[in-house]
Design an enzyme around this catalytic site. Structure first.
Site, short mmCIF file in Angstrom:
data_model
loop_
_atom_site.label_atom_id
_atom_site.label_comp_id
_atom_site.label_asym_id
_atom_site.label_seq_id
_atom_site.Cartn_x
_atom_site.Cartn_y
_atom_site.Cartn_z
N CYS A 1 -72.04 71.81 110.41
CA CYS A 1 -72.10 73.26 110.55
C CYS A 1 -73.13 73.66 111.61
CB CYS A 1 -72.42 73.92 109.22
SG CYS A 1 -72.25 75.71 109.27
N THR B 1 -66.78 93.14 90.35
CA THR B 1 -65.38 93.59 90.37
C THR B 1 -65.32 95.06 90.74
OG1 THR B 1 -63.32 93.78 89.10
CG2 THR B 1 -65.36 94.18 87.89
N TYR B 2 -64.24 95.41 91.40
CA TYR B 2 -63.98 96.82 91.72
C TYR B 2 -62.74 97.28 90.95
CZ TYR B 2 -67.11 95.41 95.47
OH TYR B 2 -68.18 94.90 96.17
N ASN B 3 -62.26 96.42 90.03
CA ASN B 3 -61.06 96.69 89.24
C ASN B 3 -59.85 97.02 90.09
OD1 ASN B 3 -63.51 98.00 87.26
ND2 ASN B 3 -62.13 96.44 86.42
N THR B 4 -59.76 96.32 91.23
CA THR B 4 -58.59 96.50 92.10
C THR B 4 -58.01 95.15 92.46
OG1 THR B 4 -59.97 96.44 94.09
CG2 THR B 4 -59.52 98.62 93.16
N THR C 1 -59.74 91.89 86.49
CA THR C 1 -59.58 90.63 87.25
C THR C 1 -60.39 89.48 86.65
OG1 THR C 1 -61.39 91.26 88.75
CG2 THR C 1 -59.15 91.86 89.42
#
Length: 467
Positions: A106, A361-364, A373
């Site tokens: 890297c 999480t954004y619940n999408t 999710t």
């Protein structure tokens, strides 16, 4: 020392690489999407001011700032291990980062820490390669190699060898600091490659390009037909159904799993069988035939035994390796307290970072809102641990097969085990309806799952040494 001499010295020590073919912080994510997603808000700028060792907004930070909550945990823990009070001198910390990044070729991280190493008073001669460094640092080569590629092979004997080598011995606090740095930079290399992080642009150079890049192969994407500008995956390449119906099917499977769980619990015997099946199936996930990879001379000076790489934990005919039962040695109950005792406060910072990424999480999901999710995040995290031979008795590994399609498994295995082989084609091939911010979240989960797996094996060996 005159400034122009210092700049010449820096350029000589950096790994030589090609400039990027795309604009922006990532070769995989359109520049405008990174900017739109984070807006480079005031919070991000304050975090960079407070926690960046280079004092600039680098490409890693820009991509991570799509998830500002996580970025804060990441920068705080990284700043602590590089700059705050700790057992190791500052130049040692940056040299260990170079050694870790070199295991995956890297160049981006190597060059970043070459600069920091010299800035913190490191001896320039050490940058000529491993034969120029003190024996004490050389002694880390073995544990660096094992942690990066086959951490399950680390035993208490490796620890004893490091802490009992006379004048070149490591104290346990120093060793824990070194192990945390090694695991952090192995995992960060996974994020760099998985997110297609571009070389930094430097306003101080005439063409604006500073000699830092993801790797020597970045611009041709490791395959003749993987041109960075035109690498979208077609359904005929991977035989994947139309991406919209693919999304609906995934959501349906998540819903069904939840319902099945409420209806009936699988027996322990069935759970055992499912883990073994998933472990064996991970063997069949091939990330590409790169047996004779070329390691550039610039990078190889920091690598001992370059041919040593990841080998599947569950290889056929090698059943003698016992599965690491997570319940026997957990981060929460064992690793956290040990690391905190020997290197104060880093345990709290790492724990916050692990929890943050796992619960973020954004619940999408793509265009859908109000989606739980949890099962998906757990499947991603546990699949990484499964490839490292770590098993959770209370987890149904049948969920991994239900939720992670083959192209996603190929991507996960590559980013986690052979990050330098990651291509834009692999990145584009899974979850084609999902937002780039969601794929960055996947990379954060993979990075932290990998770091935690490495730490569990190393800390368990240290615990065994102590008992």
């Amino acid at each position: 020392m005159p400034l122009n001499f210092k700049m010449t010295q820096l350029c000589e020590k950096r790994v030589q690489v090609s400039p990027p073919l795309t604009r922006g912080p990532s070769a995989f994510i359109p520049e405008n999407e990174v900017m739109q997603a984070n807006g480079l808000d005031e919070r991000t700028n304050l975090l960079v001011e407070e926690y960046s060792t280079s004092g600039r907004l680098d490409n890693i930070t820009q991509v991570m700032s799509i998830h500002t909550q996580y970025l804060e945990s990441f920068l705080r823990s990284q700043f602590y291990m590089l700059r705050m009070d700790g057992p190791l001198p500052l130049p040692y910390r940056h040299y260990i980062a170079i050694m870790a990044a070199a295991r995956h070729q890297c160049s981006y991280l190597i060059n970043m820490h070459v600069d920091e190493f010299l800035k913190t008073g490191g001896i320039a001669e050490w940058l000529n390669g491993l034969e120029y460094i003190p024996q004490r640092l050389k002694n880390l080569n073995e544990i660096n190699k094992l942690l990066a590629h086959r951490p399950w092979l680390i035993t208490k004997e490796h620890i004893q060898k490091l802490v009992k080598t006379g004048e070149n011995n490591w104290s346990l606090p120093e060793l824990v600091h070194a192990v945390v740095l090694l695991a952090h930079y192995h995992a960060l290399a996974s994020f760099v490659f998985g997110s297609g992080i571009n070389p930094e642009r430097d306003p101080d150079t005439s063409n604006g390009v500073r000699l830092i890049a993801v790797n020597n192969f970045c611009v041709c994407d490791l395959a003749n037909d993987n041109n960075i500008e035109n690498a979208s995956l077609t359904s005929s390449n991977f035989g994947i159904a139309d991406s919209l119906s693919e999304l609906e099917a995934l959501m349906e499977r998540m819903k069904r799993l939840q319902e099945d769980k409420e209806d009936e619990e699988a027996s322990q015997e069935e759970m055992d069988t499912r883990f073994e099946k998933e472990k064996k199936e991970s063997l069949l996930v091939i990330s590409g035939a790169f047996d004779d990879e070329i390691v550039s001379t610039d990078v190889s000076r920091y690598v001992e035994d370059p041919g040593f790489g990841y080998k599947d934990f569950a290889r056929r005919g090698e059943d003698h390796l016992p599965t690491f039962r997570a319940q026997d040695y957990t981060w929460e109950n064992h690793g956290f307290s040990l690391v905190n005792r020997l290197y104060s406060d880093i345990g709290h910072l790492l724990d916050e970072k692990f929890r943050m990424v796992y619960n973020l999480t954004y619940n999408t999901m793509a265009t859908h809102e109000d989606v739980d999710t949890t099962t998906l995040r757990r499947a991603l995290f546990n699949y990484v641990h499964c490839m490292y031979g770590i098993r959770y008795d209370d987890y149904d590994y049948g969920e991994v097969n239900q939720l992670l399609e083959r192209s996603l498994k190929v991507y996960i295995k590559t980013v986690t085990c052979y990050p330098e082989r990651t291509t834009k084609r692999m990145y584009d091939s899974y979850w084609r309806q999902f937002k780039h911010s969601e794929k960055v979240h996947v990379n954060l989960l993979l990075m932290e799952a990998r770091m935690q797996a490495e730490l569990l094996y190393a800390l368990r060996a240290i615990t065994r040494h102590l008992t």
